[in-house]
Design an enzyme around this catalytic site. Structure first.
Site, mmCIF file in Angstrom:
data_model
loop_
_atom_site.group_PDB
_atom_site.id
_atom_site.type_symbol
_atom_site.label_atom_id
_atom_site.label_comp_id
_atom_site.label_asym_id
_atom_site.label_seq_id
_atom_site.Cartn_x
_atom_site.Cartn_y
_atom_site.Cartn_z
ATOM 1 N N CYS A 120 0.487 -1.756 -0.036
ATOM 2 C CA CYS A 120 -0.011 -0.285 -0.145
ATOM 3 C C CYS A 120 1.196 0.912 0.027
ATOM 4 O O CYS A 120 0.736 2.259 0.337
ATOM 5 C CB CYS A 120 -0.961 -0.189 1.095
ATOM 6 S SG CYS A 120 -1.843 -1.679 1.507
ATOM 7 N N HIS A 262 -2.967 6.902 2.639
ATOM 8 C CA HIS A 262 -3.481 6.365 2.280
ATOM 9 C C HIS A 262 -4.615 5.450 3.087
ATOM 10 O O HIS A 262 -4.528 5.713 3.837
ATOM 11 C CB HIS A 262 -2.358 4.629 1.989
ATOM 12 C CG HIS A 262 -3.051 3.097 1.897
ATOM 13 N ND1 HIS A 262 -3.664 2.757 1.670
ATOM 14 C CD2 HIS A 262 -2.770 2.424 3.031
ATOM 15 C CE1 HIS A 262 -3.850 1.829 1.153
ATOM 16 N NE2 HIS A 262 -3.854 0.933 2.677
ATOM 17 N N ASN A 292 -10.273 0.091 1.175
ATOM 18 C CA ASN A 292 -8.548 0.187 0.477
ATOM 19 C C ASN A 292 -8.186 -0.469 -1.079
ATOM 20 O O ASN A 292 -8.932 -1.386 -1.232
ATOM 21 C CB ASN A 292 -8.453 -0.728 2.270
ATOM 22 C CG ASN A 292 -6.803 -0.600 1.746
ATOM 23 O OD1 ASN A 292 -6.162 -0.167 1.370
ATOM 24 N ND2 ASN A 292 -6.548 -1.145 3.345
#
Length: 349
Positions: A120, A262, A292
């Site tokens: 990520c 993020h 996500n």
């Protein structure tokens, strides 16, 4: 790793194009509740997520990357780039990298093309890589794409993870420019800690599991995450990285207009903002509608915020990410004048 920015002898990487893409299929919390022991309230309370987009049959990471990349090039007013970087945890294949295929499909055959694997944190690592290539004179224009299809590695019956992840792609175009102009990306802070590699992992598929012999268990083929420990590390590492980058830039939190982290889940984002002493309304988030999306989450959040007229030219942004590895990273930019492409149409694999 110390924060840094291109020196006066080298050009800076300047953001000049932006686009996001999510597949058309929307999966709501109610739909997940039909197959998992959960409900909408439980999911929203713990993650802040209401829905997410999921790739359809036959759609791979490269399909999403190509669409986002094409639109980012249009946003930049160009059809060319001499380097293509794809940040992803879900490449089309373990070998070869996905970026060369994406480059060819975009009409950029012959361009340098490679993948970045930092989970990520991949998009921030990709920004730093692009900035280094431009500063060194190796590249003039870089197309950086964050793209992930977590639905291909998450067990659909895994109550802890199936509710969190969505699929999507976000892309930026970076050109060589002046370090002082709007859009110049710099003051990077990057780090990692491999001692905690087991906190976020897909055990099977690589040389480690194959070298041990035998067939991997079904669970080893799927994404696994130790949520409570990841939460603690994510908040600590992201806040520390942000502070290091702030210090390197000579900025304070009061100098920031927007914090773009993020999009892990809403609790993590708010906890990091609180740790930094930032008001939550300065935290840019789209996790409620996207989930996500891994390496795609920051460019998607930027595209959504720009589309909603939340981010405007002259705004000062801090980007911060955390991912498996463990990895983390932060950087700054002042938002430039950009043209955002309209909402994309349906893509065909």
């Amino acid at each position: 790793m110390p924060s840094n920015t291109p020196g006066p002898s080298g050009p800076a990487a300047v953001l000049c194009g932006l686009a996001g893409w999510v597949p058309p299929r929307v999966v709501t919390n109610a739909e997940l509740a039909e197959r998992l022991d959960t409900d909408d309230t439980w999911i929203r309370t713990r993650t802040g997520i209401r829905r997410r987009h999921i790739a359809g049959p036959g759609q791979a990471t490269s399909d999403l990357a190509v669409e986002a990349g094409r639109r980012a090039l249009r946003s930049a007013g160009t059809g060319t780039a001499d380097t293509v970087i794809v940040a992803t945890t879900t490449p089309d294949r373990p070998c070869p990298a996905t970026a060369p295929l994406v480059a060819t499909r975009l009409g950029l055959a012959g361009a340098a093309a490679f993948d970045v694997g930092a989970v990520c944190t991949g998009f921030v690592y990709g920004l730093a890589t692009a900035a280094g290539l431009i500063a060194a004179g190796v590249a003039e224009r870089v197309l950086l794409i964050g793209a992930d299809t977590y639905s291909t590695i998450v067990d659909p019956l895994d109550r802890a993870n199936a509710i969190i992840f969505g699929d999507g792609a976000g892309a930026v175009v970076l050109r060589a420019g002046d370090p002082d102009e709007p859009g110049a990306v710099g003051h990077f802070d990057l780090g990692s800690d491999g001692a905690h590699e087991d906190l976020i992992t897909v055990a099977a598929g690589g040389s480690r599991r194959r070298a041990s012999g035998g067939q991997p268990a079904d669970a080893e083929r799927h994404f696994a995450m130790r949520g409570k420990e990841v939460y603690r590390h994510a908040v600590t590492r992201m806040a520390a990285s942000a502070r290091t980058a702030l210090s390197g830039a000579g900025w304070t939190t009061g100098d920031l207009d927007h914090f773009v982290p993020h999009q892990a889940n809403l609790r993590i984002l708010h906890s990091v903002a609180d740790d930094l002493g930032l008001s939550r309304d300065r935290c840019v988030t789209n996790v409620d509608a996207r989930g996500n999306t891994g390496a795609a989450s920051i460019p998607l959040a930027l595209a959504d915020a720009m589309g909603a007229d939340r981010i405007r030219p002259g705004d000062r942004l801090l980007l911060t990410a955390f991912g498996g590895g463990l990895t983390w990273g932060s950087c700054f930019l002042t938002w430039p004048e950009l043209t955002l492409n309209p909402q994309p149409e349906r893509i065909t694999p």
